[in-house]
Design a protein around this motif. Structure first.
Motif, mmCIF file in Angstrom:
data_model
loop_
_atom_site.group_PDB
_atom_site.id
_atom_site.type_symbol
_atom_site.label_atom_id
_atom_site.label_comp_id
_atom_site.label_asym_id
_atom_site.label_seq_id
_atom_site.Cartn_x
_atom_site.Cartn_y
_atom_site.Cartn_z
ATOM 1 N N GLN A 37 98.779 138.857 80.444
ATOM 2 C CA GLN A 37 98.054 139.721 81.371
ATOM 3 C C GLN A 37 96.555 139.402 81.390
ATOM 4 O O GLN A 37 95.855 139.733 82.317
ATOM 5 C CB GLN A 37 98.261 141.183 80.981
ATOM 6 N N ARG A 38 96.114 138.784 80.288
ATOM 7 C CA ARG A 38 94.712 138.359 80.221
ATOM 8 C C ARG A 38 94.648 137.164 79.272
ATOM 9 O O ARG A 38 95.605 136.843 78.581
ATOM 10 C CB ARG A 38 93.810 139.496 79.726
ATOM 11 N N GLU A 39 93.504 136.523 79.221
ATOM 12 C CA GLU A 39 93.385 135.253 78.492
ATOM 13 C C GLU A 39 93.719 135.380 77.012
ATOM 14 O O GLU A 39 94.305 134.482 76.420
ATOM 15 C CB GLU A 39 91.968 134.689 78.657
ATOM 16 N N ASP A 40 93.329 136.511 76.392
ATOM 17 C CA ASP A 40 93.545 136.671 74.962
ATOM 18 C C ASP A 40 94.691 137.651 74.675
ATOM 19 O O ASP A 40 94.683 138.351 73.681
ATOM 20 C CB ASP A 40 92.264 137.171 74.279
ATOM 21 N N ASP A 41 95.677 137.687 75.559
ATOM 22 C CA ASP A 41 96.756 138.659 75.464
ATOM 23 C C ASP A 41 97.509 138.513 74.135
ATOM 24 O O ASP A 41 98.126 137.474 73.879
ATOM 25 C CB ASP A 41 97.738 138.460 76.629
ATOM 26 N N PRO A 42 97.495 139.547 73.268
ATOM 27 C CA PRO A 42 98.193 139.448 71.979
ATOM 28 C C PRO A 42 99.704 139.444 72.127
ATOM 29 O O PRO A 42 100.417 138.941 71.254
ATOM 30 C CB PRO A 42 97.712 140.698 71.225
ATOM 31 N N ILE A 43 100.222 139.988 73.218
ATOM 32 C CA ILE A 43 101.674 140.034 73.411
ATOM 33 C C ILE A 43 102.251 138.629 73.517
ATOM 34 O O ILE A 43 103.344 138.351 73.030
ATOM 35 C CB ILE A 43 102.033 140.870 74.664
ATOM 36 N N THR A 44 101.494 137.720 74.149
ATOM 37 C CA THR A 44 101.968 136.343 74.292
ATOM 38 C C THR A 44 101.298 135.398 73.297
ATOM 39 O O THR A 44 101.372 134.172 73.456
ATOM 40 C CB THR A 44 101.710 135.830 75.722
ATOM 41 N N ASP A 45 100.650 135.960 72.278
ATOM 42 C CA ASP A 45 99.958 135.134 71.264
ATOM 43 C C ASP A 45 98.953 134.200 71.912
ATOM 44 O O ASP A 45 98.766 133.069 71.461
ATOM 45 C CB ASP A 45 100.963 134.324 70.431
ATOM 46 N N THR A 46 98.313 134.647 72.997
ATOM 47 C CA THR A 46 97.305 133.937 73.801
ATOM 48 C C THR A 46 97.903 132.815 74.653
ATOM 49 O O THR A 46 97.170 132.110 75.341
ATOM 50 C CB THR A 46 96.151 133.357 72.943
ATOM 51 N N PHE A 47 99.231 132.618 74.635
ATOM 52 C CA PHE A 47 99.849 131.620 75.500
ATOM 53 C C PHE A 47 99.915 132.173 76.926
ATOM 54 O O PHE A 47 99.926 133.384 77.151
ATOM 55 C CB PHE A 47 101.250 131.258 75.006
ATOM 56 N N LYS B 9 96.638 121.836 80.898
ATOM 57 C CA LYS B 9 95.728 122.961 81.128
ATOM 58 C C LYS B 9 96.327 124.268 80.619
ATOM 59 O O LYS B 9 95.735 124.981 79.827
ATOM 60 C CB LYS B 9 95.403 123.080 82.620
ATOM 61 N N LEU B 10 97.525 124.569 81.107
ATOM 62 C CA LEU B 10 98.198 125.800 80.696
ATOM 63 C C LEU B 10 99.117 125.511 79.514
ATOM 64 O O LEU B 10 99.549 124.383 79.300
ATOM 65 C CB LEU B 10 99.000 126.371 81.869
ATOM 66 N N LYS B 11 99.421 126.551 78.752
ATOM 67 C CA LYS B 11 100.275 126.373 77.577
ATOM 68 C C LYS B 11 101.376 127.421 77.567
ATOM 69 O O LYS B 11 101.201 128.549 78.024
ATOM 70 C CB LYS B 11 99.452 126.452 76.293
ATOM 71 N N ALA B 12 102.530 127.015 77.045
ATOM 72 C CA ALA B 12 103.683 127.900 76.982
ATOM 73 C C ALA B 12 104.361 127.743 75.630
ATOM 74 O O ALA B 12 104.271 126.688 74.987
ATOM 75 C CB ALA B 12 104.661 127.572 78.104
ATOM 76 N N ALA B 13 105.041 128.793 75.195
ATOM 77 C CA ALA B 13 105.793 128.752 73.947
ATOM 78 C C ALA B 13 107.225 129.173 74.219
ATOM 79 O O ALA B 13 107.475 130.109 74.985
ATOM 80 C CB ALA B 13 105.166 129.682 72.907
ATOM 81 N N MET B 14 108.158 128.466 73.618
ATOM 82 C CA MET B 14 109.566 128.844 73.700
ATOM 83 C C MET B 14 110.018 129.318 72.319
ATOM 84 O O MET B 14 109.837 128.623 71.315
ATOM 85 C CB MET B 14 110.433 127.665 74.148
ATOM 86 N N HIS B 15 110.581 130.501 72.265
ATOM 87 C CA HIS B 15 111.099 131.054 71.013
ATOM 88 C C HIS B 15 112.593 131.304 71.190
ATOM 89 O O HIS B 15 113.004 132.091 72.052
ATOM 90 C CB HIS B 15 110.401 132.364 70.659
ATOM 91 N N ILE B 16 113.390 130.631 70.382
ATOM 92 C CA ILE B 16 114.844 130.848 70.382
ATOM 93 C C ILE B 16 115.165 131.687 69.147
ATOM 94 O O ILE B 16 114.959 131.247 68.013
ATOM 95 C CB ILE B 16 115.613 129.516 70.349
ATOM 96 N N ILE B 17 115.645 132.899 69.372
ATOM 97 C CA ILE B 17 115.882 133.844 68.288
ATOM 98 C C ILE B 17 117.366 134.146 68.208
ATOM 99 O O ILE B 17 118.007 134.452 69.231
ATOM 100 C CB ILE B 17 115.100 135.165 68.525
ATOM 101 N N SER B 18 117.938 134.076 67.021
ATOM 102 C CA SER B 18 119.356 134.391 66.866
ATOM 103 C C SER B 18 119.582 135.890 67.031
ATOM 104 O O SER B 18 118.695 136.707 66.766
ATOM 105 C CB SER B 18 119.863 133.936 65.495
ATOM 106 N N GLU B 19 120.769 136.243 67.486
ATOM 107 C CA GLU B 19 121.118 137.657 67.672
ATOM 108 C C GLU B 19 120.961 138.430 66.365
ATOM 109 O O GLU B 19 120.476 139.557 66.349
ATOM 110 C CB GLU B 19 122.558 137.747 68.184
ATOM 111 N N LYS B 20 121.349 137.805 65.256
ATOM 112 C CA LYS B 20 121.248 138.463 63.945
ATOM 113 C C LYS B 20 119.791 138.725 63.579
ATOM 114 O O LYS B 20 119.440 139.801 63.089
ATOM 115 C CB LYS B 20 121.906 137.579 62.879
ATOM 116 N N GLN B 21 118.910 137.760 63.811
ATOM 117 C CA GLN B 21 117.489 137.930 63.507
ATOM 118 C C GLN B 21 116.866 138.992 64.394
ATOM 119 O O GLN B 21 116.057 139.807 63.940
ATOM 120 C CB GLN B 21 116.746 136.601 63.682
ATOM 121 N N LEU B 22 117.250 139.001 65.656
ATOM 122 C CA LEU B 22 116.729 139.998 66.590
ATOM 123 C C LEU B 22 117.108 141.411 66.135
ATOM 124 O O LEU B 22 116.269 142.317 66.113
ATOM 125 C CB LEU B 22 117.268 139.729 67.990
ATOM 126 N N THR B 23 118.372 141.590 65.758
ATOM 127 C CA THR B 23 118.837 142.899 65.285
ATOM 128 C C THR B 23 118.074 143.320 64.040
ATOM 129 O O THR B 23 117.682 144.487 63.898
ATOM 130 C CB THR B 23 120.351 142.856 64.997
#
Length: 303
Positions: A37-47, A71-85
């Motif tokens: 939502q903004r450049e330093d958005d903590p929700i996206t870890d600034t990505f 220029k732009l940066k993105a992060a992909m996080h693959i989380i297992s169902e067990k870890q998410l729970t």
């Protein structure tokens, strides 16, 4: 299962092949996209963008990759169902809840993410009962250890345990109020339960002798433990009620009870002492020894 085409954003377009590859895998449950939502958005870890993928493959709990187009940066996080729970139950990764709530769903096998969103909407504090049980178990242990130090006049050791006990009490009170405990839990207590905050304030700020402050805290802690025992033990007692009796290994192997960690056996013994759990002696190979198993107290079964 439904799929949704990625929008027209530049990062989204770059991520399209990654998204399509992951969505084609049979163990992928959901793919969500979270934009900053903004450049330093903590929700996206600034990505600029987070690609959040949930998988039923539990072999690797967390996989992370970073991408950029220069220029732009993105992060992909693959989380297992067990870890998410685990994160949802323990509440140690608040960011994950934000991702689930705010994320745009682009792939959803059997509406997995959509059902999670609905559950979080109906029950903002995911796993409230087990969270209460875990905090009470930790509080009881800290209280008991602190009381022993206090009785042996080791006041500084008792003081540290008293602080720890009050910390878990504050978290328990926040959870009971259906609020996720924050790192600044004492700021929360000012609004949620001023009496609990006052107790903490008296312990750390009073000019009374440390012995008198500790005596007050341990008396109050005993009162709070007594008041919260029935409600905070509902989760564990509910599991015990699923069959006639359990040995301790069976209880340790229950996935949700593993969250209690080393506090599980301590909590069980406390509930035995309070006559909410009964012990059962089961014959073993040794005629002189019996296996000790646990069951819901008969008095509770008839209520």
């Amino acid at each position: 299962m439904f799929e949704k085409e990625l929008g027209g954003g530049k990062v989204e377009q770059i991520l399209r092949p990654v998204y399509q590859e992951r969505a084609s895998l049979p163990d992928t449950l959901s793919v969500l996209l979270i934009e900053n939502q903004r450049e330093d958005d903590p929700i996206t870890d600034t990505f600029d963008t987070i690609l959040f993928i949930i998988t039923s493959n539990n072999e690797v709990p967390i996989q992370t990759k970073h991408y950029t187009d220069g220029k732009l940066k993105a992060a992909m996080h693959i989380i297992s169902e067990k870890q998410l729970t685990h994160w949802l139950l323990v509440g140690t990764n608040k960011k994950i809840i934000d991702w689930l709530v705010l994320g745009k769903i682009y792939f959803d096998r059997d509406e997995y993410a959509e059902r999670l969103k609905q559950q979080l909407s109906a029950e903002p504090l995911f796993g409230r009962n087990i969270k209460m049980g875990m905090e009470l178990a930790k509080m009881i242990r800290a209280y008991n250890e602190g009381k022993i130090h206090f009785e042996r006049k080791r006041y500084m050791d008792a003081y540290l345990r008293a602080i720890n006990s009050l910390h878990h009490l504050a978290r328990l009170v926040a959870i009971k109020a259906n609020t996720l405990p924050e790192e600044t839990v004492w700021s929360q207590m000012k609004k949620i339960d001023p009496a609990v905050y006052k107790l903490y304030e008296e312990l750390i700020g009073s000019e009374e002798a440390v012995e008198k402050r500790l005596d007050l805290v341990f008396l109050a802690s005993e009162f709070f433990i007594h008041n919260y025992t029935n409600e905070a033990s509902e989760h564990l007692l509910g599991i015990l009620n699923k069959k006639e009796s359990w040995n301790i290994q069976e209880l340790h192997e229950r996935e949700e009870l593993s969250l209690y960690s080393s506090d599980l056996e301590f909590f069980i013994e406390y509930l035995v002492d309070k006559q909410l759990i009964e012990t059962v002696s089961v014959p073993s190979k040794n005629d002189l020894l019996f296996h000790r198993e646990y069951r819901l107290a008969r008095a509770l079964k008839t209520m």
